[in-house]
Scaffold this motif. Structure first.
Motif, PDB file in Angstrom:
ATOM      1  N   PHE A 157      12.468   2.844 -12.125  1.00 40.93           N
ATOM      2  CA  PHE A 157      11.273   2.035 -11.898  1.00 40.93           C
ATOM      3  C   PHE A 157      10.355   2.703 -10.875  1.00 40.93           C
ATOM      4  O   PHE A 157       9.151   2.846 -11.086  1.00 40.93           O
ATOM      5  N   TRP A 158      10.936   3.141  -9.746  1.00 40.45           N
ATOM      6  CA  TRP A 158      10.122   3.745  -8.688  1.00 40.45           C
ATOM      7  C   TRP A 158       9.629   5.138  -9.064  1.00 40.45           C
ATOM      8  O   TRP A 158       8.510   5.513  -8.716  1.00 40.45           O
ATOM      9  N   PHE A 159      10.449   5.914  -9.792  1.00 39.83           N
ATOM     10  CA  PHE A 159       9.960   7.210 -10.270  1.00 39.83           C
ATOM     11  C   PHE A 159       8.796   7.017 -11.233  1.00 39.83           C
ATOM     12  O   PHE A 159       7.821   7.757 -11.195  1.00 39.83           O
ATOM     13  N   ARG A 160       8.895   6.025 -12.111  1.00 41.50           N
ATOM     14  CA  ARG A 160       7.812   5.760 -13.064  1.00 41.50           C
ATOM     15  C   ARG A 160       6.542   5.323 -12.346  1.00 41.50           C
ATOM     16  O   ARG A 160       5.436   5.693 -12.725  1.00 41.50           O
ATOM     17  N   LEU A 189      11.660  13.194 -13.927  1.00 39.09           N
ATOM     18  CA  LEU A 189      11.757  11.889 -14.579  1.00 39.09           C
ATOM     19  C   LEU A 189      12.252  12.040 -16.010  1.00 39.09           C
ATOM     20  O   LEU A 189      13.151  11.334 -16.448  1.00 39.09           O
ATOM     21  N   GLY A 190      11.689  12.992 -16.742  1.00 38.70           N
ATOM     22  CA  GLY A 190      12.119  13.243 -18.123  1.00 38.70           C
ATOM     23  C   GLY A 190      13.575  13.646 -18.185  1.00 38.70           C
ATOM     24  O   GLY A 190      14.333  13.196 -19.055  1.00 38.70           O
ATOM     25  N   SER A 191      14.007  14.479 -17.246  1.00 42.68           N
ATOM     26  CA  SER A 191      15.402  14.924 -17.193  1.00 42.68           C
ATOM     27  C   SER A 191      16.340  13.755 -16.902  1.00 42.68           C
ATOM     28  O   SER A 191      17.395  13.618 -17.526  1.00 42.68           O
ATOM     29  N   LEU A 192      15.961  12.905 -15.955  1.00 37.94           N
ATOM     30  CA  LEU A 192      16.782  11.747 -15.602  1.00 37.94           C
ATOM     31  C   LEU A 192      16.868  10.779 -16.782  1.00 37.94           C
ATOM     32  O   LEU A 192      17.956  10.309 -17.114  1.00 37.94           O
ATOM     33  N   GLU A 204       0.825  -1.207   0.000  1.00 36.96           N
ATOM     34  CA  GLU A 204       0.000   0.000   0.000  1.00 36.96           C
ATOM     35  C   GLU A 204       0.862   1.261   0.000  1.00 36.96           C
ATOM     36  O   GLU A 204       0.482   2.287   0.556  1.00 36.96           O
ATOM     37  N   LEU A 205       1.982   1.180  -0.645  1.00 36.97           N
ATOM     38  CA  LEU A 205       2.946   2.271  -0.671  1.00 36.97           C
ATOM     39  C   LEU A 205       2.388   3.522  -1.341  1.00 36.97           C
ATOM     40  O   LEU A 205       1.750   3.443  -2.380  1.00 36.97           O
ATOM     41  N   ASP A 206       2.652   4.667  -0.722  1.00 35.39           N
ATOM     42  CA  ASP A 206       2.199   5.909  -1.333  1.00 35.39           C
ATOM     43  C   ASP A 206       3.278   6.449  -2.280  1.00 35.39           C
ATOM     44  O   ASP A 206       4.461   6.161  -2.112  1.00 35.39           O
ATOM     45  N   PRO A 207       2.889   7.213  -3.284  1.00 37.06           N
ATOM     46  CA  PRO A 207       3.827   7.704  -4.296  1.00 37.06           C
ATOM     47  C   PRO A 207       4.966   8.564  -3.742  1.00 37.06           C
ATOM     48  O   PRO A 207       6.064   8.552  -4.281  1.00 37.06           O
ATOM     49  N   ASN A 208       4.724   9.293  -2.667  1.00 34.75           N
ATOM     50  CA  ASN A 208       5.800  10.102  -2.088  1.00 34.75           C
ATOM     51  C   ASN A 208       6.931   9.230  -1.551  1.00 34.75           C
ATOM     52  O   ASN A 208       8.101   9.579  -1.652  1.00 34.75           O
ATOM     53  N   SER A 209       6.577   8.086  -0.985  1.00 33.42           N
ATOM     54  CA  SER A 209       7.605   7.154  -0.494  1.00 33.42           C
ATOM     55  C   SER A 209       8.369   6.535  -1.653  1.00 33.42           C
ATOM     56  O   SER A 209       9.577   6.309  -1.561  1.00 33.42           O
ATOM     57  N   MET A 210       7.670   6.272  -2.759  1.00 32.21           N
ATOM     58  CA  MET A 210       8.346   5.755  -3.956  1.00 32.21           C
ATOM     59  C   MET A 210       9.386   6.756  -4.441  1.00 32.21           C
ATOM     60  O   MET A 210      10.519   6.399  -4.740  1.00 32.21           O
ATOM     61  N   ARG A 211       8.973   8.019  -4.513  1.00 33.37           N
ATOM     62  CA  ARG A 211       9.867   9.067  -4.983  1.00 33.37           C
ATOM     63  C   ARG A 211      11.048   9.253  -4.023  1.00 33.37           C
ATOM     64  O   ARG A 211      12.178   9.435  -4.438  1.00 33.37           O
ATOM     65  N   LEU A 212      10.780   9.188  -2.722  1.00 33.29           N
ATOM     66  CA  LEU A 212      11.844   9.343  -1.730  1.00 33.29           C
ATOM     67  C   LEU A 212      12.861   8.208  -1.838  1.00 33.29           C
ATOM     68  O   LEU A 212      14.072   8.435  -1.774  1.00 33.29           O
ATOM     69  N   TYR A 213      12.387   6.973  -2.033  1.00 38.14           N
ATOM     70  CA  TYR A 213      13.297   5.841  -2.184  1.00 38.14           C
ATOM     71  C   TYR A 213      14.145   5.993  -3.447  1.00 38.14           C
ATOM     72  O   TYR A 213      15.356   5.793  -3.424  1.00 38.14           O
ATOM     73  N   ALA A 214      13.507   6.376  -4.550  1.00 43.35           N
ATOM     74  CA  ALA A 214      14.242   6.573  -5.809  1.00 43.35           C
ATOM     75  C   ALA A 214      15.292   7.672  -5.660  1.00 43.35           C
ATOM     76  O   ALA A 214      16.422   7.533  -6.130  1.00 43.35           O
ATOM     77  N   THR A 215      14.943   8.740  -4.981  1.00 45.05           N
ATOM     78  CA  THR A 215      15.888   9.840  -4.742  1.00 45.05           C
ATOM     79  C   THR A 215      17.059   9.362  -3.889  1.00 45.05           C
ATOM     80  O   THR A 215      18.203   9.726  -4.141  1.00 45.05           O
TER      81      THR A 215
END
Length: 181
Positions: free
Chosen positions: A113-116, A131-134, A74-85
Motif C-alpha cells: 500500500f505504501w509503496f504504491r 514495486l514490480g519485483s515485490l 502531508e507525508l512525503d513519498p520518501n517517508s512512505m517508502r522508508l516505512y514500507a521498507t
C-alpha cells in the motif's frame, strides 16, 4: 519542534557534524515532549532500523516510530517508502522461512500500500522496479499454505490486492485466521 529538527540535522550531518548519538538523545527528548513529532519519530525509527546512535537494532521499535510518521497527512513519498521498507525488513527478520508472516501479522499488504502511494508520486520513479519485483514475488506463493502458485489457479484477495491464494479454501482459512485485520 526545535529539538526534533536539531536531531534531524545531527542525524544527517546538515550544518553540524554528523552524530547519531546526539540525534538519538535529542529525538528521544523531543518524542517524549510531543509523541506525534514526525521529525523525531523519523530519526528514531531510522536509528532503530540501522542500530545507530547507541541503539540496539530493533525492527519492531522502528516500525512503531515509522507508523507515527506515515499518519501525517502531508507525508512525503520518501517517508512512505522508508516505512514500507521497514515493514518488509521486520517481516523478513521475524518470519525468515517464507518471508510471509502468519495471518494477522503479514506486513506485505501494508508495505505494498505504501509503496504504491509513493509510486503514485511522479518524483519517485526509483520505486517502480522494486514495486514490480515485490508484487511478482508475492504472486509466487500461497499466503496460507505456501504452495507454489500457477498463473491460472491463483486467487487474489479483493480487499488488499496484495496477497494470493491457491484455492478458495485457503483464502477463507487465511481470512478467518486474521488476514482481514
Amino acid at each position: 519542534n526545535a529539538l526534533a529538527y536539531l536531531a534531524s540535522h545531527y542525524h544527517i550531518g546538515e550544518g553540524v557534524e554528523k552524530d547519531a548519538v546526539k540525534a538519538v538523545r535529542l529525538g528521544t527528548v523531543s518524542a517524549k515532549l510531543q509523541s506525534t513529532c514526525i521529525c523525531a519519530n523519523l530519526v528514531l525509527g531510522y536509528c532503530f532500523m540501522q542500530g545507530e546512535g547507541g541503539l540496539e537494532r530493533s525492527l519492531a521499535r522502528s516500525v512503531h516510530y515509522m507508523k507515527t510518521v506515515v499518519e501525517d497527512p502531508e507525508l512525503d513519498p520518501n517517508s512512505m517508502r522508508l516505512y514500507a521498507t521497514t515493514l518488509l525488513a521486520a517481516s523478513a527478520f521475524y518470519y525468515p522461512d517464507h518471508n510471509i508472516a502468519p495471518s494477522g501479522h503479514n506486513a506485505i499488504p501494508e508495505a505494498l500500500f505504501w509503496f504504491r502511494r509513493a509510486d503514485a508520486n511522479p518524483m519517485n520513479a526509483e520505486t517502480v522496479p522494486f514495486l514490480g519485483s515485490l508484487e511478482s514475488s508475492v504472486k509466487e506463493l500461497c499466503a496460507c499454505c505456501y504452495r507454489t502458485l500457477s498463473t491460472d489457479k491463483r486467487k487474489c484477495c479483493v480487499e488488499c490486492k496484495a496477497i494470493y491464494y491457491c484455492s478458495r479454501e485457503c483464502q477463507v482459512a487465511d481470512w478467518k485466521a486474521g488476514h482481514k485485520k
